[in-house]
Design an enzyme around this catalytic site. Structure first.
Site, PDB file in Angstrom:
ATOM      1  CD  GLU A 134      -1.849  -2.394   1.245  1.00 27.53           C
ATOM      2  OE1 GLU A 134      -0.713  -2.697   1.667  1.00 27.53           O
ATOM      3  OE2 GLU A 134      -2.731  -3.232   0.996  1.00 27.53           O
ATOM      4  CG  ASP A 168     -10.501  -1.883   7.429  1.00 22.65           C
ATOM      5  OD1 ASP A 168     -10.932  -2.082   8.565  1.00 22.65           O
ATOM      6  OD2 ASP A 168     -11.261  -1.697   6.447  1.00 22.65           O
ATOM      7  CG  HIS A 196     -11.647  -7.158   6.141  1.00 23.34           C
ATOM      8  ND1 HIS A 196     -10.910  -7.795   7.100  1.00 23.34           N
ATOM      9  CD2 HIS A 196     -11.066  -7.464   4.956  1.00 23.34           C
ATOM     10  CE1 HIS A 196      -9.934  -8.481   6.525  1.00 23.34           C
ATOM     11  NE2 HIS A 196      -9.997  -8.291   5.219  1.00 23.34           N
TER      12      HIS A 196
END
Ligand SMILES: Cc1ncc(C[n+]2csc(CCOP(=O)(O)OP(=O)(O)O)c2C)c(N)n1
Ligand SMILES: [Mg+2]
Lengths: 369, 322
Positions: free
Chosen positions: B59, B84, B126
């Site tokens: 990410e 998240d 999540h």
């Protein structure tokens, strides 16, 4: 120090692709300690070496001025210098071209100047002149002109690796080839997740990325045996599926050769290149730091030899520069630095009243359209 | 004709962005041939070869790559598999994307899509709503579309904007919400919308809580109360004018958020109304948020953890008596 913290210069994994036999003399004593076939400087021209020395000199004298301005209270915040690392830094800057992408880090004054940054803008940024590229909004080493391929580092180590990848992906979308993106990092920065993510991503995308690791044996005060456990950081390249190379960090000619090969390989589509060079920073982490944690024995070792003096010796020995030239250059650079500094000291500081206090590019302060 | 879901609107907006603007490309995990964890990019890789790229699970580097590409004039859209996981890209978002223009004068037109919010059984990792965290940082636009129309038109707006946009699309709305057709006109950028006019209380909310709030308002209408519901649409910018105008009509404020209360969007709304519209209030401003634990897994716990039409209705009744 751990046994692995000072590795002797070793042959790069890849043999030089140029095929030029090592005819020229070993340039510096540090590389004469090598296994024998690095440090030959094959393919490094007189012109490039002279440019390298001249730019190293500019970086050195400019940084000495920055330190003096810091001590006299004219520069606020941190001053982080690249003394002892100029050879490695300049080699990368010199091998990049206009149109390439470059994200230097904290010890890259020499590389920055080689890439096209100026003594003037360096001083303006450190002194907070409103006329500088950062306009007082950011300072010191956090400067650049991203729209010109010269990225302005954020402090967070490792972050610039993927940013340069992004620039290269954009160039690929535009159908440009022959572009190289490069960034530098200290050995400590290689422990970040960002560094790993960025290199892995570059490898997956087969990007023309060159990452130069300046292994100066310490990250701030932390010695390498508290930073990583692998004996040789070039070994990491294999883990990413990319090429790893090793340069003698205080040997200008060797840095020029190895980084030249890495940049050329990236440029011709051979994918990401990791270059690791051992050296020592010959100053504190910042000017606030006396670096008392660096053992005397290390300072007196080959690693502690000053790359600027070694380059001078080497160029004179090769007949690529005369003593007189070296002196004349020094005087000219010193004068330019002094004159620029006194000019910048008279330039206006940013005025909070004129500041627009708006972080958005296309919206009003509150985010309104 | 078949109806268009909120999720399909997001897919179609990306399709239009790719078709209209050669600078646009999509980058995210499993978004290529597979079409994304939620299928928000289904068939786009095929339709736009080379422009819908699978990323490694990185990410931080995904956002870094988008920033570097944006600097070079591209318009990347990054898909986080779940909101998240954007915490792993947090540094690049808040320290590089958000600061770039202010520091250097170079714009950073990236869009980061965050499949946000809770659905039954999704659990602590999540389900999160990250909008307040990103809205905290100057330089970021934070969008929270609550309708199919907004999902479509705001995503296109996000791509067109020269600033980094955190696009908080709500997973609970992905399949629940449907519209007959795509909008041909967008509402003005950065303006809240009166989703239901009323005169007794102003509810300010966004995302999936809009629909819980509308249901609560409906419930109270049978008791003769007229609840006004304001859909923020973007939480940064926060349309204080529309909120204050509504509170001027009703004299009462309930801010409802799916996220935790501490330093969140509801806190910001209450703070603004208290400081800029104190004289408009007939009662202390109230707010209702998730309970202050991680988002629980079991539907029975989850359904109580977040505000619902039922708890919003009781908060409204309480507020009407103050
Ligand atoms: C992610 C991150 N953590 C901590 C720091 C603070 N910091 C700045 S420089 C530095 C040491 C860096 O060491 P190294 O990467 O070896 O570079 P060197 O200073 O030796 O050139 C640290 C810890 C930072 N800039 N970024
Ligand atoms: Mg170091």
């Amino acid at each position: 120090m751990s046994k692995g913290s000072v590795t002797s210069p070793r042959k790069a994994k890849e043999s030089p692709k140029t095929g030029i036999s090592p005819a020229s003399k070993t340039p510096g004593k540090s590389s004469s300690k090598s296994t024998g076939d690095t440090g030959t400087g094959a393919g490094v021209t007189r012109e490039l070496a002279r440019k390298g020395y001249r730019t190293m000199l500019e970086a050195r004298l400019l940084e000495e001025k920055l330190a003096a301005l810091y001590r006299s209270g004219k520069i606020v915040g941190g001053v982080f210098l690249g003394r002892g690392q100029e050879a490695l830094s300049v080699a990368l800057g010199l091998h990049l071209r206009r149109g390439d992408i470059y994200a230097p880090l904290i010890r890259d004054q020499a590389g920055r100047l080689a890439f096209g940054d100026t003594i003037l803008d360096t001083l303006r940024t450190y002194l907070g002149s409103i006329l500088g590229s950062m306009r007082g909004r950011d300072g010191n080493i956090h400067r650049g002109r991203p729209s010109e391929g010269y990225h302005a580092m954020i402090s967070h180590l490792g972050a610039m690796v993927s940013t340069v990848c992004g620039g290269l992906v954009a160039r690929r979308f535009r159908g440009e080839s022959g572009v190289v993106g490069a960034t530098c990092i200290g050995e400590g920065g290689t422990s970040t997740g960002s560094f790993h993510e960025g290199l892995n991503m570059a490898a997956v995308e087969k990007l023309p990325l060159v990452v130069v690791v300046a292994n100066n044996q310490f990250s701030y005060s932390t010695p390498n045996d508290r930073q990583f456990a692998c004996p040789d950081l070039t070994a990491r390249a294999a883990g990413y599926g990319i090429v790893g190379r090793r340069a003698v960090g205080n040997d200008l000619i060797d840095c020029l050769r190895v980084i030249g090969e890495a940049v050329a390989a990236a440029r011709s589509g051979e994918g990401p290149q990791l270059v690791v060079a051992d050296l020592l920073r010959l100053v504190g982490h910042g000017e606030h730091d006396d670096a008392s944690y660096i053992p005397e024995s290390l300072k007196k070792s080959e690693l502690g030899r000053d790359c600027l003096l070694l380059a001078r010796e080497s160029l004179i020995e090769k007949g690529w520069m005369t003593e007189e030239e070296a002196v004349a250059w020094r005087d000219a650079v010193a004068l330019e630095v002094e004159e620029t500094a006194s000019k910048v000291l008279r330039e206006p500081a940013p005025d909070p009243v004129d500041e627009d206090w708006n972080a958005f590019a296309s919206l009003g302060r509150e985010g309104e359209q | 004709m078949s109806s268009i879901t909120y999720l399909e609107a997001i897919r179609l907006a990306q399709r239009k962005a790719l078709a209209d603007d050669p600078r646009v490309f999509l980058y995210g995990q499993d978004i290529g041939t597979f079409g994304g964890a939620f299928k928000a990019t289904k068939s786009l890789a095929k339709e736009f070869p080379g422009r819908v790229l699978d990323s490694p699970i990185s990410e931080d580097a995904m956002v870094g790559l988008a920033i570097g590409a944006a600097v070079e004039g591209m318009r990347p859209i990054v898909e986080m598999q779940f909101a998240d996981f954007s915490t792993c890209g947090f540094n690049q978002i808040v320290n590089q994307a958000a600061t770039l223009h202010y520091r250097t004068g170079t714009a950073c037109p990236i869009v980061v899509r965050l499949p946000s919010g809770g659905t039954p059984g999704s659990g602590p990792f999540h389900s999160q709503s990250m909008e307040a965290i990103y809205a905290h940082y100057p330089g970021l636009v934070v969008m929270t579309p609550a309708t199919v129309d907004d999902a479509y038109s705001m995503l296109l707006e996000a791509v067109a904007l020269d600033d980094p946009v955190i696009f908080c699309e709500h997973k609970f709305l992905y399949y629940h919400l449907k519209a007959e057709q795509l909008p041909d006109q967008a509402l003005p950028f950065g303006k809240a919308r009166i989703a239901r006019p009323g005169r007794d209380v102003t509810v300010v909310t966004h995302g999936a809580m809009l629909h819980e709030s509308l249901a609560a308002a409906e419930e109270l209408s049978s008791d003769g109360y007229d609840i006004e519901v304001v859909d923020l649409r973007t939480v940064r910018p926060l349309d204080t004018d529309t909120i204050l105008a509504s509170v001027a009509r009703t004299g009462r404020l309930l801010a409802v958020g799916e996220a935790w209360p501490w330093g969140g969007v509801t806190a910001e709304v209450v703070a603004r109304v208290a400081s800029e519209g104190f004289g408009l209030l007939d009662a202390p401003p109230q707010r209702l948020n998730a309970k202050e634990t991680p988002v629980p897994y079991h539907p029975a716990l989850w359904g109580t953890h977040r505000p619902t039409a039922g708890t919003i209705a009781s908060s409204l009744r309480h507020l009407l008596e103050l």
